[in-house]
Design a protein around this motif. Structure first.
Motif, PDB file in Angstrom:
ATOM      1  N   ARG A  20      26.372  39.022   9.519  1.00 32.90           N
ATOM      2  CA  ARG A  20      25.465  39.811  10.360  1.00 32.90           C
ATOM      3  C   ARG A  20      26.104  41.141  10.723  1.00 32.90           C
ATOM      4  O   ARG A  20      27.273  41.198  11.082  1.00 32.90           O
ATOM      5  CB  ARG A  20      25.114  39.037  11.627  1.00 32.90           C
ATOM      6  CG  ARG A  20      24.491  37.668  11.359  1.00 32.90           C
ATOM      7  CD  ARG A  20      23.182  37.795  10.607  1.00 32.90           C
ATOM      8  NE  ARG A  20      22.573  36.481  10.352  1.00 32.90           N
ATOM      9  CZ  ARG A  20      21.511  36.302   9.595  1.00 32.90           C
ATOM     10  NH1 ARG A  20      20.943  37.349   8.994  1.00 32.90           N
ATOM     11  NH2 ARG A  20      21.019  35.102   9.402  1.00 32.90           N
ATOM     12  N   HIS A  21      25.329  42.202  10.640  1.00 28.02           N
ATOM     13  CA  HIS A  21      25.813  43.539  10.997  1.00 28.02           C
ATOM     14  C   HIS A  21      27.080  43.877  10.219  1.00 28.02           C
ATOM     15  O   HIS A  21      28.062  44.389  10.779  1.00 28.02           O
ATOM     16  CB  HIS A  21      26.060  43.626  12.498  1.00 28.02           C
ATOM     17  CG  HIS A  21      24.891  43.185  13.326  1.00 28.02           C
ATOM     18  ND1 HIS A  21      23.680  43.871  13.351  1.00 28.02           N
ATOM     19  CD2 HIS A  21      24.726  42.101  14.143  1.00 28.02           C
ATOM     20  CE1 HIS A  21      22.846  43.244  14.165  1.00 28.02           C
ATOM     21  NE2 HIS A  21      23.444  42.170  14.645  1.00 28.02           N
ATOM     22  N   ARG A  22      27.058  43.594   8.929  1.00 27.11           N
ATOM     23  CA  ARG A  22      28.248  43.768   8.102  1.00 27.11           C
ATOM     24  C   ARG A  22      28.745  45.212   8.085  1.00 27.11           C
ATOM     25  O   ARG A  22      29.951  45.460   8.005  1.00 27.11           O
ATOM     26  CB  ARG A  22      27.963  43.275   6.683  1.00 27.11           C
ATOM     27  CG  ARG A  22      29.155  43.339   5.747  1.00 27.11           C
ATOM     28  CD  ARG A  22      28.933  42.484   4.523  1.00 27.11           C
ATOM     29  NE  ARG A  22      29.281  41.098   4.764  1.00 27.11           N
ATOM     30  CZ  ARG A  22      28.701  40.065   4.145  1.00 27.11           C
ATOM     31  NH1 ARG A  22      27.714  40.282   3.287  1.00 27.11           N
ATOM     32  NH2 ARG A  22      29.085  38.838   4.404  1.00 27.11           N
ATOM     33  N   GLY A  23      27.847  46.168   8.187  1.00 32.10           N
ATOM     34  CA  GLY A  23      28.269  47.560   8.207  1.00 32.10           C
ATOM     35  C   GLY A  23      29.145  47.867   9.412  1.00 32.10           C
ATOM     36  O   GLY A  23      30.161  48.569   9.301  1.00 32.10           O
ATOM     37  N   TRP A  24      28.783  47.332  10.581  1.00 36.70           N
ATOM     38  CA  TRP A  24      29.589  47.536  11.781  1.00 36.70           C
ATOM     39  C   TRP A  24      30.928  46.821  11.672  1.00 36.70           C
ATOM     40  O   TRP A  24      31.954  47.340  12.131  1.00 36.70           O
ATOM     41  CB  TRP A  24      28.834  47.055  13.015  1.00 36.70           C
ATOM     42  CG  TRP A  24      27.688  47.944  13.395  1.00 36.70           C
ATOM     43  CD1 TRP A  24      26.357  47.702  13.232  1.00 36.70           C
ATOM     44  CD2 TRP A  24      27.783  49.234  14.000  1.00 36.70           C
ATOM     45  NE1 TRP A  24      25.605  48.749  13.686  1.00 36.70           N
ATOM     46  CE2 TRP A  24      26.453  49.712  14.172  1.00 36.70           C
ATOM     47  CE3 TRP A  24      28.842  50.032  14.420  1.00 36.70           C
ATOM     48  CZ2 TRP A  24      26.175  50.946  14.744  1.00 36.70           C
ATOM     49  CZ3 TRP A  24      28.568  51.268  14.987  1.00 36.70           C
ATOM     50  CH2 TRP A  24      27.247  51.708  15.147  1.00 36.70           C
ATOM     51  N   VAL A  25      30.909  45.632  11.104  1.00 38.07           N
ATOM     52  CA  VAL A  25      32.159  44.890  10.925  1.00 38.07           C
ATOM     53  C   VAL A  25      33.095  45.659   9.991  1.00 38.07           C
ATOM     54  O   VAL A  25      34.305  45.761  10.237  1.00 38.07           O
ATOM     55  CB  VAL A  25      31.888  43.479  10.378  1.00 38.07           C
ATOM     56  CG1 VAL A  25      33.196  42.724  10.155  1.00 38.07           C
ATOM     57  CG2 VAL A  25      30.999  42.688  11.330  1.00 38.07           C
ATOM     58  N   LEU A  26      32.529  46.225   8.918  1.00 36.44           N
ATOM     59  CA  LEU A  26      33.330  47.004   7.987  1.00 36.44           C
ATOM     60  C   LEU A  26      33.924  48.233   8.683  1.00 36.44           C
ATOM     61  O   LEU A  26      35.116  48.551   8.500  1.00 36.44           O
ATOM     62  CB  LEU A  26      32.475  47.444   6.797  1.00 36.44           C
ATOM     63  CG  LEU A  26      33.164  48.367   5.782  1.00 36.44           C
ATOM     64  CD1 LEU A  26      34.399  47.704   5.187  1.00 36.44           C
ATOM     65  CD2 LEU A  26      32.181  48.761   4.681  1.00 36.44           C
ATOM     66  N   ALA A  27      33.126  48.918   9.483  1.00 35.71           N
ATOM     67  CA  ALA A  27      33.628  50.089  10.206  1.00 35.71           C
ATOM     68  C   ALA A  27      34.776  49.699  11.128  1.00 35.71           C
ATOM     69  O   ALA A  27      35.805  50.382  11.196  1.00 35.71           O
ATOM     70  CB  ALA A  27      32.502  50.735  11.003  1.00 35.71           C
ATOM     71  N   GLY A  28      34.614  48.583  11.835  1.00 37.04           N
ATOM     72  CA  GLY A  28      35.675  48.107  12.715  1.00 37.04           C
ATOM     73  C   GLY A  28      36.927  47.742  11.941  1.00 37.04           C
ATOM     74  O   GLY A  28      38.049  48.020  12.386  1.00 37.04           O
ATOM     75  N   ALA A  29      36.753  47.116  10.780  1.00 38.57           N
ATOM     76  CA  ALA A  29      37.894  46.733   9.956  1.00 38.57           C
ATOM     77  C   ALA A  29      38.655  47.957   9.464  1.00 38.57           C
ATOM     78  O   ALA A  29      39.898  47.953   9.418  1.00 38.57           O
ATOM     79  CB  ALA A  29      37.420  45.889   8.768  1.00 38.57           C
ATOM     80  N   LEU A  30      37.943  49.004   9.093  1.00 42.10           N
ATOM     81  CA  LEU A  30      38.596  50.227   8.629  1.00 42.10           C
ATOM     82  C   LEU A  30      39.358  50.916   9.762  1.00 42.10           C
ATOM     83  O   LEU A  30      40.480  51.401   9.563  1.00 42.10           O
ATOM     84  CB  LEU A  30      37.555  51.175   8.030  1.00 42.10           C
ATOM     85  CG  LEU A  30      36.877  50.697   6.744  1.00 42.10           C
ATOM     86  CD1 LEU A  30      35.804  51.684   6.307  1.00 42.10           C
ATOM     87  CD2 LEU A  30      37.890  50.489   5.626  1.00 42.10           C
TER      88      LEU A  30
END
Length: 230
Positions: A158-168
């Motif tokens: 869920r909300h993978r784009g936000w998770v990716l941003a946080g991971a970066l």
């Protein structure tokens, strides 16, 4: 029905494997340049300039943050973070997702990073706030941050784009702390991040993603509408 319409589509097919291969290929380019330069790669001038600039940014406010990230990125801090992700997955009976998180971390931090450090045996910068005498290339802290971040992207659909941003952002902060503390060159942190992303993406592509095309939303996630795993 509304939830089904707004749910984010799962990533399917070979895309994670392809992206992982690209990341590992980029790591190989950095490593090859280091070998070709006999320990003084073509990018050493950039590394030296970035380290010199980092020394001028040290302040009483930033140093505790960098030190905190230093401790978080080493054992037992790494184990605590991995457990914080893997244990809830096990509780939810998402076995393959938990395996992805724990397995990619172990392959990166316990196998590849120590092996590659011994192979390249790069000397660390001299002005260290945290004395370290182990080889520099690649950065184990950056590799850990990258592989854990990418594993989270894989297992949190869920909300993978936000998770990716946080991971970066998490990976970038860890890389910054290594340069700020004077224990790694810029290229060490870039190489570590590429290694961690590569392993995490390959694990994502390889781990059983049962039910994804039928409505599942991530590694080890049952198809939509089914209450549990096997």
């Amino acid at each position: 029905m509304a939830n089904e319409q707004t749910a984010e589509p799962a990533v399917t097919g070979p895309r994670p494997i392809i992206a992982g291969a690209v990341a590992l290929a980029a790591f190989a380019v950095l490593a090859a340049a280091f070998v070709a330069g006999a320990g003084l790669p073509a990018y050493q001038a950039v590394d030296t300039a970035v380290t010199a600039e980092a020394l001028t940014t040290r302040t009483a406010a930033l140093t505790p943050i960098a030190l905190l990230l230093h401790h978080v990125g080493e054992w037992p801090g790494t184990g605590v973070l991995v457990a914080a992700v893997a244990v809830p997955l096990l509780a939810a009976r998402r076995w393959s997702a938990a395996l992805l998180v724990a397995g990619s971390w172990l392959v990166t931090s316990a196998v590849l990073v120590p092996l590659l450090k011994d192979v390249f045996d790069r000397v660390r910068p001299a002005e260290q706030l945290v004395p370290m005498d182990s080889p520099a290339f690649p950065s184990g802290h950056a590799a850990f941050a990258a592989v854990l971040g990418m594993a989270l992207v894989a297992v949190v659909p869920r909300h993978r784009g936000w998770v990716l941003a946080g991971a970066l952002v998490w990976t970038a902060l860890m890389a910054w702390s290594r340069i700020y503390l004077g224990v790694h060159w810029l290229s060490d942190t870039v190489a570590g991040a590429l290694l961690g992303w590569g392993v995490g993406l390959l694990a994502w592509g390889i781990v059983d993603r049962r039910g994804t095309r039928g409505g599942g939303t991530g590694p080890g996630e049952p198809p939509a509408g089914r209450p549990g795993g096997r």
